[in-house]
Scaffold this motif. Sequence first.
Motif, PDB file in Angstrom:
ATOM      1  N   THR A 140       0.832  -1.212   0.000  1.00  0.00           N
ATOM      2  CA  THR A 140       0.000   0.000   0.000  1.00  0.00           C
ATOM      3  C   THR A 140       0.863   1.258   0.000  1.00  0.00           C
ATOM      4  OG1 THR A 140      -1.632  -1.252   1.283  1.00  0.00           O
ATOM      5  CG2 THR A 140      -1.959   1.119   1.114  1.00  0.00           C
ATOM      6  N   ILE A 141       1.933   1.262   0.814  1.00  0.00           N
ATOM      7  CA  ILE A 141       2.840   2.420   0.838  1.00  0.00           C
ATOM      8  C   ILE A 141       3.467   2.630  -0.536  1.00  0.00           C
ATOM      9  CG2 ILE A 141       5.034   3.296   1.761  1.00  0.00           C
ATOM     10  CD1 ILE A 141       4.346   1.892   4.396  1.00  0.00           C
ATOM     11  N   PHE A 142       3.930   1.548  -1.141  1.00  0.00           N
ATOM     12  CA  PHE A 142       4.518   1.638  -2.475  1.00  0.00           C
ATOM     13  C   PHE A 142       3.505   2.229  -3.463  1.00  0.00           C
ATOM     14  CE2 PHE A 142       5.089  -0.348  -6.678  1.00  0.00           C
ATOM     15  CZ  PHE A 142       6.339   0.157  -7.008  1.00  0.00           C
ATOM     16  N   THR A 143       2.255   1.763  -3.358  1.00  0.00           N
ATOM     17  CA  THR A 143       1.205   2.237  -4.261  1.00  0.00           C
ATOM     18  C   THR A 143       0.966   3.742  -4.114  1.00  0.00           C
ATOM     19  OG1 THR A 143       0.136   0.079  -4.185  1.00  0.00           O
ATOM     20  CG2 THR A 143      -1.216   1.925  -4.915  1.00  0.00           C
ATOM     21  N   THR A 144       1.012   4.237  -2.893  1.00  0.00           N
ATOM     22  CA  THR A 144       0.742   5.666  -2.668  1.00  0.00           C
ATOM     23  C   THR A 144       1.851   6.573  -3.199  1.00  0.00           C
ATOM     24  OG1 THR A 144       1.749   5.595  -0.456  1.00  0.00           O
ATOM     25  CG2 THR A 144      -0.621   5.179  -0.599  1.00  0.00           C
ATOM     26  N   GLN A 145       3.028   6.008  -3.473  1.00  0.00           N
ATOM     27  CA  GLN A 145       4.163   6.844  -3.874  1.00  0.00           C
ATOM     28  C   GLN A 145       4.367   6.931  -5.391  1.00  0.00           C
ATOM     29  OE1 GLN A 145       5.697   8.713  -1.483  1.00  0.00           O
ATOM     30  NE2 GLN A 145       4.025   7.725  -0.334  1.00  0.00           N
ATOM     31  N   ILE A 146       3.575   6.221  -6.163  1.00  0.00           N
ATOM     32  CA  ILE A 146       3.771   6.185  -7.619  1.00  0.00           C
ATOM     33  C   ILE A 146       3.612   7.575  -8.246  1.00  0.00           C
ATOM     34  CG2 ILE A 146       2.891   5.215  -9.786  1.00  0.00           C
ATOM     35  CD1 ILE A 146       4.429   3.231  -8.045  1.00  0.00           C
ATOM     36  N   LYS A 147       2.610   8.331  -7.804  1.00  0.00           N
ATOM     37  CA  LYS A 147       2.359   9.666  -8.371  1.00  0.00           C
ATOM     38  C   LYS A 147       3.578  10.573  -8.197  1.00  0.00           C
ATOM     39  CE  LYS A 147      -0.606  13.756  -7.839  1.00  0.00           C
ATOM     40  NZ  LYS A 147       0.431  14.677  -7.370  1.00  0.00           N
ATOM     41  N   ASP A 148       4.112  10.649  -6.979  1.00  0.00           N
ATOM     42  CA  ASP A 148       5.260  11.517  -6.722  1.00  0.00           C
ATOM     43  C   ASP A 148       6.548  10.960  -7.326  1.00  0.00           C
ATOM     44  OD1 ASP A 148       3.783  13.400  -5.369  1.00  0.00           O
ATOM     45  OD2 ASP A 148       4.141  12.514  -3.391  1.00  0.00           O
ATOM     46  N   LEU A 149       6.672   9.638  -7.339  1.00  0.00           N
ATOM     47  CA  LEU A 149       7.902   9.021  -7.865  1.00  0.00           C
ATOM     48  C   LEU A 149       8.095   9.357  -9.338  1.00  0.00           C
ATOM     49  CD1 LEU A 149      10.216   7.017  -6.994  1.00  0.00           C
ATOM     50  CD2 LEU A 149       8.837   5.222  -8.051  1.00  0.00           C
ATOM     51  N   PHE A 150       7.004   9.383 -10.099  1.00  0.00           N
ATOM     52  CA  PHE A 150       7.098   9.640 -11.536  1.00  0.00           C
ATOM     53  C   PHE A 150       6.558  11.016 -11.937  1.00  0.00           C
ATOM     54  CE2 PHE A 150       6.943   4.973 -11.209  1.00  0.00           C
ATOM     55  CZ  PHE A 150       8.114   4.654 -11.889  1.00  0.00           C
ATOM     56  N   GLY A 151       6.148  11.823 -10.947  1.00  0.00           N
ATOM     57  CA  GLY A 151       5.667  13.170 -11.253  1.00  0.00           C
ATOM     58  C   GLY A 151       4.424  13.176 -12.120  1.00  0.00           C
ATOM     59  N   LEU A 152       3.504  12.233 -11.886  1.00  0.00           N
ATOM     60  CA  LEU A 152       2.292  12.148 -12.702  1.00  0.00           C
ATOM     61  C   LEU A 152       1.365  13.339 -12.429  1.00  0.00           C
ATOM     62  CD1 LEU A 152       1.434   8.345 -12.292  1.00  0.00           C
ATOM     63  CD2 LEU A 152       2.831   9.432 -14.060  1.00  0.00           C
ATOM     64  N   SER A 153       0.713  13.836 -13.478  1.00  0.00           N
ATOM     65  CA  SER A 153      -0.222  14.957 -13.338  1.00  0.00           C
ATOM     66  C   SER A 153      -1.622  14.414 -13.065  1.00  0.00           C
ATOM     67  CB  SER A 153      -0.225  15.808 -14.622  1.00  0.00           C
ATOM     68  OG  SER A 153       1.040  16.369 -14.844  1.00  0.00           O
ATOM     69  N   ILE A 154      -1.906  14.222 -11.780  1.00  0.00           N
ATOM     70  CA  ILE A 154      -3.216  13.724 -11.350  1.00  0.00           C
ATOM     71  C   ILE A 154      -3.724  14.658 -10.260  1.00  0.00           C
ATOM     72  CG2 ILE A 154      -4.498  11.773 -10.390  1.00  0.00           C
ATOM     73  CD1 ILE A 154      -2.206   9.948 -11.326  1.00  0.00           C
ATOM     74  N   ASP A 155      -4.905  15.214 -10.478  1.00  0.00           N
ATOM     75  CA  ASP A 155      -5.455  16.151  -9.495  1.00  0.00           C
ATOM     76  C   ASP A 155      -5.794  15.461  -8.184  1.00  0.00           C
ATOM     77  OD1 ASP A 155      -5.269  18.275 -11.242  1.00  0.00           O
ATOM     78  OD2 ASP A 155      -7.263  17.935 -12.086  1.00  0.00           O
TER      79      ASP A 155
END
Length: 560
Positions: A140-155
């Motif tokens: 779950t922790i790994f899953t929560t970090q995907i947006k910041d890890l790759f700089g995804l543009s998700i509101d």
Amino acid sequence: MNSKLDFKPQLFTTLRNYNKKTLMADVMAGIIVGIVALPLAIAFGIASGVTPEKGIITAIVAGFIISLLGGSKVQIGGPTGAFIIIIYGIIQQYGFEGLTIATLMAGAFLILFGVLHLGTIIKFIPYPIVVGFTSGIAVTIFTTQIKDLFGLSIDKVPSDFIEKWWCYICNFGTIDWWCAAVGILSVVVIAVTPKFSKKIPGSLVAIIVMTVAALLLKQFAGVTSIETIGDRFSVSNAIPEAHMPTITWDTIKELVPPALTIAVLGAIESLLSATVADGVIGDHHNSNTELIAQGVANLASPIFGGIPATGAIARTMTNINNGGKSPIAGIIHAVVLLLIFLFFMPLAKYIPMACLAGVLVIVSYGMCGWRSFLSLMKNPKSDVTVLLITFFLTIIFDLTVAIEVGLIIACLLFMKRVSEVTDVKLIENEINEESDMIKGNLEHLTIPEGVEVYEINGPFFFGAGNRFEEVMAAFGDRPKVRIIRMRKVPFVDSTGIHNLTNLCEMSHKDGIQVVLSGVNPHVHAALGKAGFYESVGEENICSHIKIALDRAKEIVGEKK
């Protein structure tokens, strides 16, 4: 249960023989652990949904109290990855005020656990449950970090696990390659640093290198897409004032489940960490003292704006590996963090979010315990069932549900196993006395005509209560006396007593007398307290099978 309070902080015990050499070892270990704890405290705070300084405040306040009052010589306390998902969920549902109240309640529960001497009991929580929810938290922790890890543009990232991954897949085309480079390089730096230096924490090296790199890219290459802590939070080094939230009875009732989850998880993780430390340093911690210290820490931390805290295995091992000898090292670690907070906290705003995501990716990898997970998959199906159910409930629902359901299933399986151990059998014709054979007397005890002898082997509780009916249903004869040997029954519960009472009443209606043999004092007292002897008669409770057989002969003779 022992009513005496078991509270003996290790600090006061170790200070009796404290010397300058030990102090220098503790100072060095404390400084290193404080530096190691800094990036983790910031990362855990942000991942939990609070500001970075709240993570550091937690490490300072809770870390100081856990070392001051704890039952372990080398335990280091503070925020941990295990709490991230719980804290985030509580904030989303109840707000930060709700988290503060839940943490205070968890602190009270932990103190109660220690006062009631539950420290040793909590350590008996089944290993598959511990591995299941720990691995689930890591995923779950790994899953929560995907947006910041790759700089995804998700509101707004969905809270549901499956929806979250679907959102990542749909938006992966928005990846920021500069953020991705910072995140992936941070993971690489943290992974390879121990090969060059065991003393310097890889997470600190990654944060320094990536922060400097991000500043240089922004200054000289015009790269402005790398989001930093300062872009998302306002960072402050002001010491927060003590604040007590408004607590109502309705709020308490609503927050009991998350508070209990925090308390149970905190107890498990702190005692697990202390047990691991014991194995390394050859010492024994005091579980109940440790729980009371954890409770006090979780009462103090939220008052100063902190989040839940517990014993941290990684920081505790860092303390041991760097020469920490006593709780003084943990106190120094808290002082070092306080000094960093006061004088260097404003610099934290330049740390890239992708770098912190990389730190948490490594944390989640360390937590996942995939080797333990795979080895448990080779165990009996019951253990595998508990493991997988706890794991999937953790990632799909939440930790509260996972622990509750996992414990229920584990208890049911345990009761099933114990009931399978309990055996009720009919002894026919002759009884070979093992104790007599050991003494060299090979005399056989003959069972008189009109007498049946049954033996219960194992605990006679509700899981095995119907065995008599099953065994007796196989025999159509009606004897004049039924002897029940109970020499191998260590305990009996209310259901077992109820079944025995029913057996006596049914036998009495059929004109059959029940005689008990070899009842141990504990079972004897339980039967007497329940009023069982009124139905069977005190004269029909025999201490040995020979006496029971003699009594049976008398009854048969009387009936003839």
